[in-house]
Design a protein around this motif. Sequence first.
Motif, PDB file in Angstrom:
ATOM      1  N   GLN A   1       1.925   3.091   1.696  1.00 26.98           N
ATOM      2  CA  GLN A   1       3.296   2.621   1.449  1.00 26.98           C
ATOM      3  C   GLN A   1       3.564   2.361  -0.034  1.00 26.98           C
ATOM      4  OE1 GLN A   1       4.472  -0.474   4.611  1.00 26.98           O
ATOM      5  NE2 GLN A   1       2.226  -0.437   4.726  1.00 26.98           N
ATOM      6  N   GLY A   2       2.541   2.553  -0.865  1.00 26.54           N
ATOM      7  CA  GLY A   2       2.688   2.270  -2.286  1.00 26.54           C
ATOM      8  C   GLY A   2       2.709   0.802  -2.615  1.00 26.54           C
TER       9      GLY A   2
ATOM     10  N   PHE B   1      -6.570  12.520   5.270  1.00 27.12           N
ATOM     11  CA  PHE B   1      -6.325  12.431   3.836  1.00 27.12           C
ATOM     12  C   PHE B   1      -5.906  13.770   3.230  1.00 27.12           C
ATOM     13  CE2 PHE B   1      -8.299   8.377   4.320  1.00 27.12           C
ATOM     14  CZ  PHE B   1      -8.039   7.626   3.176  1.00 27.12           C
ATOM     15  N   GLY B   2      -5.933  14.831   4.018  1.00 32.77           N
ATOM     16  CA  GLY B   2      -5.472  16.135   3.555  1.00 32.77           C
ATOM     17  C   GLY B   2      -6.432  16.863   2.649  1.00 32.77           C
ATOM     18  N   VAL B   3      -7.739  16.551   2.735  1.00 33.00           N
ATOM     19  CA  VAL B   3      -8.715  17.165   1.821  1.00 33.00           C
ATOM     20  C   VAL B   3      -9.869  17.810   2.576  1.00 33.00           C
ATOM     21  CG1 VAL B   3      -8.141  15.605  -0.079  1.00 33.00           C
ATOM     22  CG2 VAL B   3      -9.949  14.964   1.541  1.00 33.00           C
TER      23      VAL B   3
ATOM     24  N   MET C   1      -9.136   0.376   6.549  1.00 33.92           N
ATOM     25  CA  MET C   1      -7.886   0.918   7.102  1.00 33.92           C
ATOM     26  C   MET C   1      -6.679   0.124   6.616  1.00 33.92           C
ATOM     27  SD  MET C   1      -8.667   2.202  11.000  1.00 33.92           S
ATOM     28  CE  MET C   1      -9.263   0.643  11.659  1.00 33.92           C
ATOM     29  N   TYR C   2      -6.847  -1.196   6.522  1.00 34.90           N
ATOM     30  CA  TYR C   2      -5.741  -2.015   6.030  1.00 34.90           C
ATOM     31  C   TYR C   2      -5.375  -1.623   4.603  1.00 34.90           C
ATOM     32  CZ  TYR C   2      -3.049  -6.126   4.633  1.00 34.90           C
ATOM     33  OH  TYR C   2      -2.058  -6.961   4.161  1.00 34.90           O
ATOM     34  N   ALA C   3      -6.390  -1.439   3.753  1.00 31.86           N
ATOM     35  CA  ALA C   3      -6.123  -1.010   2.373  1.00 31.86           C
ATOM     36  C   ALA C   3      -5.448   0.359   2.352  1.00 31.86           C
ATOM     37  CB  ALA C   3      -7.419  -0.988   1.580  1.00 31.86           C
ATOM     38  N   GLU C   4      -5.879   1.247   3.218  1.00 32.59           N
ATOM     39  CA  GLU C   4      -5.265   2.571   3.314  1.00 32.59           C
ATOM     40  C   GLU C   4      -3.801   2.484   3.743  1.00 32.59           C
ATOM     41  OE1 GLU C   4      -5.695   6.584   6.094  1.00 32.59           O
ATOM     42  OE2 GLU C   4      -7.408   5.231   5.907  1.00 32.59           O
TER      43      GLU C   4
ATOM     44  N   GLY D   1      -5.165   1.549  -8.813  1.00 33.27           N
ATOM     45  CA  GLY D   1      -4.638   2.605  -9.678  1.00 33.27           C
ATOM     46  C   GLY D   1      -3.401   3.213  -9.065  1.00 33.27           C
ATOM     47  N   THR D   2      -3.191   4.498  -9.300  1.00 33.18           N
ATOM     48  CA  THR D   2      -2.069   5.189  -8.659  1.00 33.18           C
ATOM     49  C   THR D   2      -2.376   5.377  -7.185  1.00 33.18           C
ATOM     50  OG1 THR D   2      -2.969   7.409  -9.017  1.00 33.18           O
ATOM     51  CG2 THR D   2      -1.656   6.436 -10.821  1.00 33.18           C
ATOM     52  N   VAL D   3      -1.357   5.751  -6.426  1.00 28.00           N
ATOM     53  CA  VAL D   3      -1.551   5.990  -4.993  1.00 28.00           C
ATOM     54  C   VAL D   3      -2.612   7.068  -4.779  1.00 28.00           C
ATOM     55  CG1 VAL D   3      -0.443   6.885  -2.902  1.00 28.00           C
ATOM     56  CG2 VAL D   3       0.737   5.181  -4.309  1.00 28.00           C
ATOM     57  N   ALA D   4      -2.558   8.144  -5.555  1.00 34.47           N
ATOM     58  CA  ALA D   4      -3.530   9.225  -5.405  1.00 34.47           C
ATOM     59  C   ALA D   4      -4.929   8.765  -5.786  1.00 34.47           C
ATOM     60  CB  ALA D   4      -3.110  10.422  -6.260  1.00 34.47           C
ATOM     61  N   GLU D   5      -5.043   8.009  -6.884  1.00 31.25           N
ATOM     62  CA  GLU D   5      -6.359   7.504  -7.294  1.00 31.25           C
ATOM     63  C   GLU D   5      -6.928   6.553  -6.251  1.00 31.25           C
ATOM     64  OE1 GLU D   5      -5.603   7.600 -12.160  1.00 31.25           O
ATOM     65  OE2 GLU D   5      -5.163   5.792 -10.973  1.00 31.25           O
ATOM     66  N   ASN D   6      -6.086   5.708  -5.712  1.00 33.00           N
ATOM     67  CA  ASN D   6      -6.535   4.779  -4.679  1.00 33.00           C
ATOM     68  C   ASN D   6      -7.008   5.525  -3.439  1.00 33.00           C
ATOM     69  OD1 ASN D   6      -5.720   2.666  -6.363  1.00 33.00           O
ATOM     70  ND2 ASN D   6      -3.722   2.470  -5.359  1.00 33.00           N
TER      71      ASN D   6
END
Length: 513
Positions: free
Chosen positions: A401-402, A463-465, A393-396, A433-438
């Motif tokens: 926040q980018g 996560f919207g998926v 969760m911390y990584a998320e 990686g990018t925010v989306a890749e992460n």
Amino acid sequence: MRNLIKTGLLAVGLTALTFTSCDDDILVENPTQFLSPDALLVDRKGAETYLYGAYDAVQHIVSAGGQGKDGWGIHWGSVAADEVVFPPWAGDRKFIYLHQLTPSNNIVRKIWGDLYESLNRVNSTIDRVGAMTDDQIDAEDRAKFVAEARYLRSMVLFSLVSTWENPPLILEETKDLNNLEVTNATPQEFYTAIIADLQAAAAVLPDEQGAGRATKGAAQALLGKVYLQMTGFPLNQTDKFAAAEAVLSEVMNSGTYDLVPNYRDVFSLNNEQNQEMVYSIGMDGPSKNEGGLLSTFYGPNGNVFNGGGWGTCFINHAHEASYDREDIRLFNNVAKHNANQTDPEQGFSNPETHTVGMNTWRGWKWHAEKPNQYPNDTPFDNPYIRYADVLLMYAEAKNGQGTLTQADLDMTVNRLRARARMSETAVPDAVVGTVAENATMLLDERRKELCFEGWRRNDLIRFGVYKEAISGITQGGPNAGDPGPEFQDFEIRWPIPQSEMDINPNLVQNPGY
């Protein structure tokens, strides 16, 4: 769990209170007296007994279930997610899985009723213990007991708003059958109440591993989870990523929790309430009226007395394929053996025992011994929030926040991967990686690490998926069908039970049902 709550049957308000327990200092085994709440709540001992009733109220409903309760953790968290598939004989679960729910579904009705019954019992504890006077109970004890009950209430409220989105919000004990025509509340009203409860609880509760009781770290970790859920549908409040980061960093910096070195040991019956359990719901069995369903709802092929499961559900092939072939979590979480033909240790460690065809691979995490006597009454505690979840969760929160860095990944995701690694070249470290890749990587890591612990549907929605994930389930074998074609957007939430709509004209049904 063998050191806290054994059983409590609490009927609040105008009815009676009874308990059984193995703790003779707190509760009475096989009671012969039935006390009203007013007769009980006269001193500290009575207040703690009443609080144990609140713990009992959430024990088998917010968790995976047991003792006749259809647990929210399984039926909302896993049934219609992407961890497992359900066979044609799955009854009402099949309709949840296939997104063929109607407001008359019996499991939906039971979970709604059980959650609100639990809520009333917890509200009663908050109201009645909070109203005790200083000559009845020390102010510090009173504040702690109320704080524990507010943590429990936040668990129930979070289940309700996650599942129905707009159900009634009730924050006081209901003592009679008058004026029960409550109205829908908004998600924001629910989350405001949950945040208030958790902040108040964290300010009072001790900073320790609570052995099944609420603590400061448990309140902070759940608060972080709540903030993250608010970043997704339906609120989409992305400012909550920063709030989640702040409160989760407090849990990480407390020094109270850490990862258990061996993943399998996290779920061992002999290692319950370990340092990784930020909050775990206590169970005990068999034949103690305190057991759960873990190890039988999810368990290998074979007789349950040999350590097998019920055949209730089977692994989603894509879930199994997501693991590195030398990821210890693959061996721990996916059963490819038959329990009648081998023991749990060989089933875990010896690939030569993995003789079951892939269509009937089973979920597995809590490894029942062979033989055992607990097919419907298993003794395994139910993890609610683990420290591994806190790290993810911390990584998320940082990624939202980018601001996620490689150093952040190394102290969160890559710690989990290091534990899972069965050889030097297995389970490579994650690279930022990018925010989306992460985000894609983090969601995948959550399934491998936290599967069957009751959070997957919330994760997919946040996560919207969600639609994308369930649309990817296409497999043969004992699979009632593919859920994707049946799904419509309104089914992201459950219907309010028709029985409630029939008796309460103030309720508004969720759209589409």
